[in-house]
Design a protein around this motif. Structure first.
Motif, short mmCIF file in Angstrom:
data_model
loop_
_atom_site.label_atom_id
_atom_site.label_comp_id
_atom_site.label_asym_id
_atom_site.label_seq_id
_atom_site.Cartn_x
_atom_site.Cartn_y
_atom_site.Cartn_z
N SER A 78 -12.14 -19.18 -35.65
CA SER A 78 -12.87 -18.71 -36.81
C SER A 78 -12.24 -19.36 -38.04
CB SER A 78 -12.81 -17.19 -36.93
OG SER A 78 -11.48 -16.76 -37.17
N GLY A 79 -12.97 -19.31 -39.13
CA GLY A 79 -12.44 -19.86 -40.36
C GLY A 79 -13.30 -21.00 -40.85
N PRO A 80 -12.79 -21.67 -41.84
CA PRO A 80 -11.45 -21.50 -42.41
C PRO A 80 -11.38 -20.37 -43.43
CG PRO A 80 -12.54 -23.35 -43.47
CD PRO A 80 -13.48 -22.82 -42.42
N GLU A 81 -10.19 -19.77 -43.51
CA GLU A 81 -9.89 -18.78 -44.53
C GLU A 81 -8.99 -19.45 -45.57
OE1 GLU A 81 -8.00 -15.33 -42.79
OE2 GLU A 81 -9.21 -15.55 -40.98
N HIS A 82 -9.27 -19.17 -46.84
CA HIS A 82 -8.43 -19.71 -47.91
C HIS A 82 -7.10 -18.98 -47.95
CE1 HIS A 82 -11.17 -22.32 -50.39
NE2 HIS A 82 -11.96 -21.87 -49.44
N THR A 83 -6.01 -19.74 -48.07
CA THR A 83 -4.68 -19.19 -48.30
C THR A 83 -4.22 -19.71 -49.66
OG1 THR A 83 -3.52 -21.03 -47.24
CG2 THR A 83 -4.18 -19.20 -45.81
N ASP A 84 -3.04 -19.32 -50.09
CA ASP A 84 -2.54 -19.76 -51.40
C ASP A 84 -2.51 -21.28 -51.52
OD1 ASP A 84 -2.28 -17.18 -52.27
OD2 ASP A 84 -0.12 -17.07 -51.90
N ASP A 85 -2.08 -21.96 -50.46
CA ASP A 85 -1.89 -23.41 -50.53
C ASP A 85 -2.73 -24.21 -49.54
OD1 ASP A 85 0.17 -23.46 -52.58
OD2 ASP A 85 1.43 -22.47 -51.09
N GLY A 86 -3.70 -23.57 -48.89
CA GLY A 86 -4.48 -24.33 -47.92
C GLY A 86 -5.53 -23.51 -47.23
N LEU A 87 -5.70 -23.80 -45.94
CA LEU A 87 -6.71 -23.15 -45.13
C LEU A 87 -6.13 -22.73 -43.79
CD1 LEU A 87 -9.76 -25.51 -45.75
CD2 LEU A 87 -9.45 -23.22 -46.65
N LEU A 88 -6.66 -21.62 -43.27
CA LEU A 88 -6.19 -21.04 -42.01
C LEU A 88 -7.36 -20.91 -41.05
CD1 LEU A 88 -4.01 -19.44 -40.34
CD2 LEU A 88 -4.85 -17.39 -41.52
N PHE A 89 -7.14 -21.34 -39.81
CA PHE A 89 -8.10 -21.19 -38.72
C PHE A 89 -7.47 -20.28 -37.68
CE2 PHE A 89 -8.82 -25.22 -40.76
CZ PHE A 89 -10.21 -25.37 -40.79
#
Length: 136
Positions: free
Chosen positions: A29-40
């Motif tokens: 799933s994703g991507p989810e925004h993080t402080d410095d990038g993206l998370l899958f």
């Protein structure tokens, strides 16, 4: 923020495109925004791609196993997994990103390396590889 903000947005956009195979082919799933990038995320793995825009800008990718109870374990850096899995030298997964062009190229290189690793990472052998690489 203008230039840096534009680069961060270009980075996220490029990661979304280049790492789409995780969602389309590997069930993430994703991507989810993080402080410095993206998370899958998947049931068994998390992949986080960062652009750290400090004194020496760098693109880096972390692969972390997720236990059956949903707890994320300590992960390993993509370049270490690439070398540890026998796919090639760390130079195939460079991090240095001093320019916009280099930053976007790093995203492509990281995605290509992860695409090669994914079949192994989705097996028990992949979990062992991550465990070996994060201890080093």
């Amino acid at each position: 923020m203008g230039h840096r903000g534009d680069l961060a947005e270009a980075f996220r956009s490029e990661v979304g495109v280049e790492f789409a195979f995780l969602v389309e082919d590997a069930g993430f799933s994703g991507p989810e925004h993080t402080d410095d990038g993206l998370l899958f995320r998947s049931a068994s793995l998390e992949v986080e791609v960062w652009f750290l825009d400090g004194h020496e800008p760098v693109v880096t990718t972390l692969v972390a196993p997720v236990a059956s109870d949903g707890v994320r374990a300590r992960g390993a850096w993509l370049d270490e997994l690439y070398v540890g899995g026998g796919y090639g030298p760390a130079q195939d997964v460079p991090g240095s990103a001093p320019t916009r062009r280099a930053t976007l190229k790093r995203v492509h290189q990281h995605a290509a390396a992860l695409r090669r690793l994914m079949p192994q990472l989705l097996t028990a052998e992949g979990a062992q590889l991550i465990a070996r690489c994060h201890q080093g």
